[in-house]
Design a protein around this motif. Structure first.
Motif, PDB file in Angstrom:
ATOM      1  N   THR A 154       3.445 -16.239  11.985  1.00 25.80           N
ATOM      2  CA  THR A 154       3.427 -15.826  10.444  1.00 25.80           C
ATOM      3  C   THR A 154       2.582 -14.705  11.436  1.00 25.80           C
ATOM      4  O   THR A 154       2.580 -14.330  12.759  1.00 25.80           O
ATOM      5  CB  THR A 154       2.276 -16.452   9.808  1.00 25.80           C
ATOM      6  OG1 THR A 154       1.990 -14.875   9.221  1.00 25.80           O
ATOM      7  CG2 THR A 154       0.721 -15.976  10.150  1.00 25.80           C
ATOM      8  N   SER A 155       4.148 -14.003  11.074  1.00 29.72           N
ATOM      9  CA  SER A 155       3.053 -11.869  10.977  1.00 29.72           C
ATOM     10  C   SER A 155       1.542 -11.418  10.873  1.00 29.72           C
ATOM     11  O   SER A 155       1.683 -10.742  11.036  1.00 29.72           O
ATOM     12  CB  SER A 155       4.162 -10.911  10.992  1.00 29.72           C
ATOM     13  OG  SER A 155       4.417 -10.777   9.582  1.00 29.72           O
ATOM     14  N   ASN A 156       1.042 -12.528   9.831  1.00 26.93           N
ATOM     15  CA  ASN A 156       0.135 -11.611   9.557  1.00 26.93           C
ATOM     16  C   ASN A 156      -0.845 -12.883   8.678  1.00 26.93           C
ATOM     17  O   ASN A 156      -0.092 -13.128   7.948  1.00 26.93           O
ATOM     18  CB  ASN A 156       0.190 -10.523   8.122  1.00 26.93           C
ATOM     19  CG  ASN A 156      -1.142  -9.951   7.637  1.00 26.93           C
ATOM     20  OD1 ASN A 156      -1.860 -10.321   7.178  1.00 26.93           O
ATOM     21  ND2 ASN A 156      -0.753  -8.721   7.694  1.00 26.93           N
ATOM     22  N   SER A 157      -1.887 -13.782   9.351  1.00 23.50           N
ATOM     23  CA  SER A 157      -1.938 -14.802   9.122  1.00 23.50           C
ATOM     24  C   SER A 157      -3.033 -14.860   7.992  1.00 23.50           C
ATOM     25  O   SER A 157      -3.510 -15.384   7.132  1.00 23.50           O
ATOM     26  CB  SER A 157      -2.628 -15.531   9.693  1.00 23.50           C
ATOM     27  OG  SER A 157      -4.483 -15.032  10.757  1.00 23.50           O
ATOM     28  N   GLU A 158      -3.747 -12.996   7.779  1.00 18.51           N
ATOM     29  CA  GLU A 158      -4.769 -13.231   6.380  1.00 18.51           C
ATOM     30  C   GLU A 158      -4.129 -13.055   5.510  1.00 18.51           C
ATOM     31  O   GLU A 158      -4.062 -14.207   4.205  1.00 18.51           O
ATOM     32  CB  GLU A 158      -5.494 -11.961   7.102  1.00 18.51           C
ATOM     33  CG  GLU A 158      -6.214 -11.446   7.475  1.00 18.51           C
ATOM     34  CD  GLU A 158      -7.751 -12.360   8.028  1.00 18.51           C
ATOM     35  OE1 GLU A 158      -8.382 -12.418   6.368  1.00 18.51           O
ATOM     36  OE2 GLU A 158      -8.335 -12.786   9.115  1.00 18.51           O
ATOM     37  N   GLN A 159      -2.796 -12.282   5.362  1.00 18.82           N
ATOM     38  CA  GLN A 159      -1.894 -12.457   4.405  1.00 18.82           C
ATOM     39  C   GLN A 159      -1.598 -13.729   4.026  1.00 18.82           C
ATOM     40  O   GLN A 159      -1.452 -13.624   2.423  1.00 18.82           O
ATOM     41  CB  GLN A 159      -0.955 -11.539   4.322  1.00 18.82           C
ATOM     42  CG  GLN A 159      -1.241  -9.708   4.378  1.00 18.82           C
ATOM     43  CD  GLN A 159      -0.375  -8.504   4.793  1.00 18.82           C
ATOM     44  OE1 GLN A 159       0.704  -9.151   4.566  1.00 18.82           O
ATOM     45  NE2 GLN A 159      -1.182  -7.315   4.595  1.00 18.82           N
ATOM     46  N   ALA A 160      -0.994 -14.593   4.707  1.00 15.32           N
ATOM     47  CA  ALA A 160      -1.063 -15.955   4.622  1.00 15.32           C
ATOM     48  C   ALA A 160      -1.445 -16.537   4.305  1.00 15.32           C
ATOM     49  O   ALA A 160      -1.245 -17.390   2.741  1.00 15.32           O
ATOM     50  CB  ALA A 160      -0.164 -16.242   5.773  1.00 15.32           C
TER      51      ALA A 160
END
Length: 259
Positions: free
Chosen positions: A150-156
């Motif tokens: 993913t481009s952003n694991s925190e947001q994911a």
């Protein structure tokens, strides 16, 4: 939410050549196959391990031709109410790629995408009189791990926590490749999330099939016309993995307890 909500329950291959893919995966993973006929639906192949379904396969849908979508494996996650969960995906920054519809005798499903664009299926399974026994994730022929690039694991993880109830289990520092975040469903480790490589065009899910030994599996992949992209690599938990491409261009992964 029920205990089943947010649990991976199935994995499905859409491919341009089902006969060739059947030959490849039965060799590489050791699956047997059977056909499932649903009225009004195209032929569907079940990949079986020890006599029970482990994954499925179907022809690449004609309506998806020309959209630049390669053959691919897609996971299914159980939800209590597929219509509501589809709305939740859209309301929280994701998208509904295929609206909810029924598969007679199987359940109701939808195709959705998270805010970073990774596609997954959600399903409310039809009630079963005799549900199959629970099989441990590390069993050969089963799905052993689910991985989100993913481009952003925190947001994911924040997103999936909201829609599926997943929780952070632990973080693993991979050095230059960043942090690998392991997530859990109902307290059980289920998969991981990581920042996608720069050469990967979009966020996507990857699925690891369990084999008994990784070196022998690599030889079967090569002999069948597949290509090893990464590995073999030793990972925490005394396991070995590879990431690979099948002859039709579908990305898949293997995990084994030994070389």
């Amino acid at each position: 939410m029920s205990d089943a909500h947010g649990k991976f329950i199935w994995c499905e291959l859409m491919t341009s050549d089902t006969a060739a893919a059947e030959k490849f995966y039965t060799s590489v993973v050791g699956w047997k196959t059977s056909d499932m006929q649903v009225e009004g639906m195209p032929r569907y192949t079940i990949f079986e391990a020890d006599g029970t379904g482990a994954a499925g396969m179907m022809d690449f849908p004609a309506e998806m031709e020309g959209q630049g979508i390669p053959p691919n494996w897609t996971g299914y996650v159980a939800v209590d109410d597929v219509d509501q969960s589809a709305k939740d995906f859209a309301a929280n920054g994701g998208a509904i790629r295929r609206p909810p519809e029924d598969i007679p005798g199987v359940g109701r499903f939808a195709v959705v995408a998270d805010p970073q664009g990774a596609v997954i299926c959600i399903m409310t399974p039809a009630p079963m009189d005799n549900p199959p026994p629970e099989i441990p994730m590390g069993t050969p022929g089963r799905i052993g791990w689910h991985e989100l690039y993913t481009s952003n694991s925190e947001q994911a993880l924040a997103f999936y926590s909201k829609v599926f109830g997943w929780t952070k289990d632990s973080d693993f520092d991979m050095g230059p490749m960043g942090v690998y975040r392991i997530f859990a469903h109902q307290g059980q480790q289920t998969g991981g999330m990581m920042t996608k490589p720069a050469e990967m065009p979009m966020s996507a899910w990857g699925y690891y099939f369990v084999v008994s030994g990784i070196d022998a599996a690599i030889e079967r992949v090569k002999a069948g016309g597949g290509k090893v992209l990464n590995g073999p690599t030793e990972v925490p938990g005394d396991s070995w993995i590879i990431q690979a491409m099948d002859p039709q261009g579908a990305f898949f992964c293997l995990v084994a307890p030994k070389r």
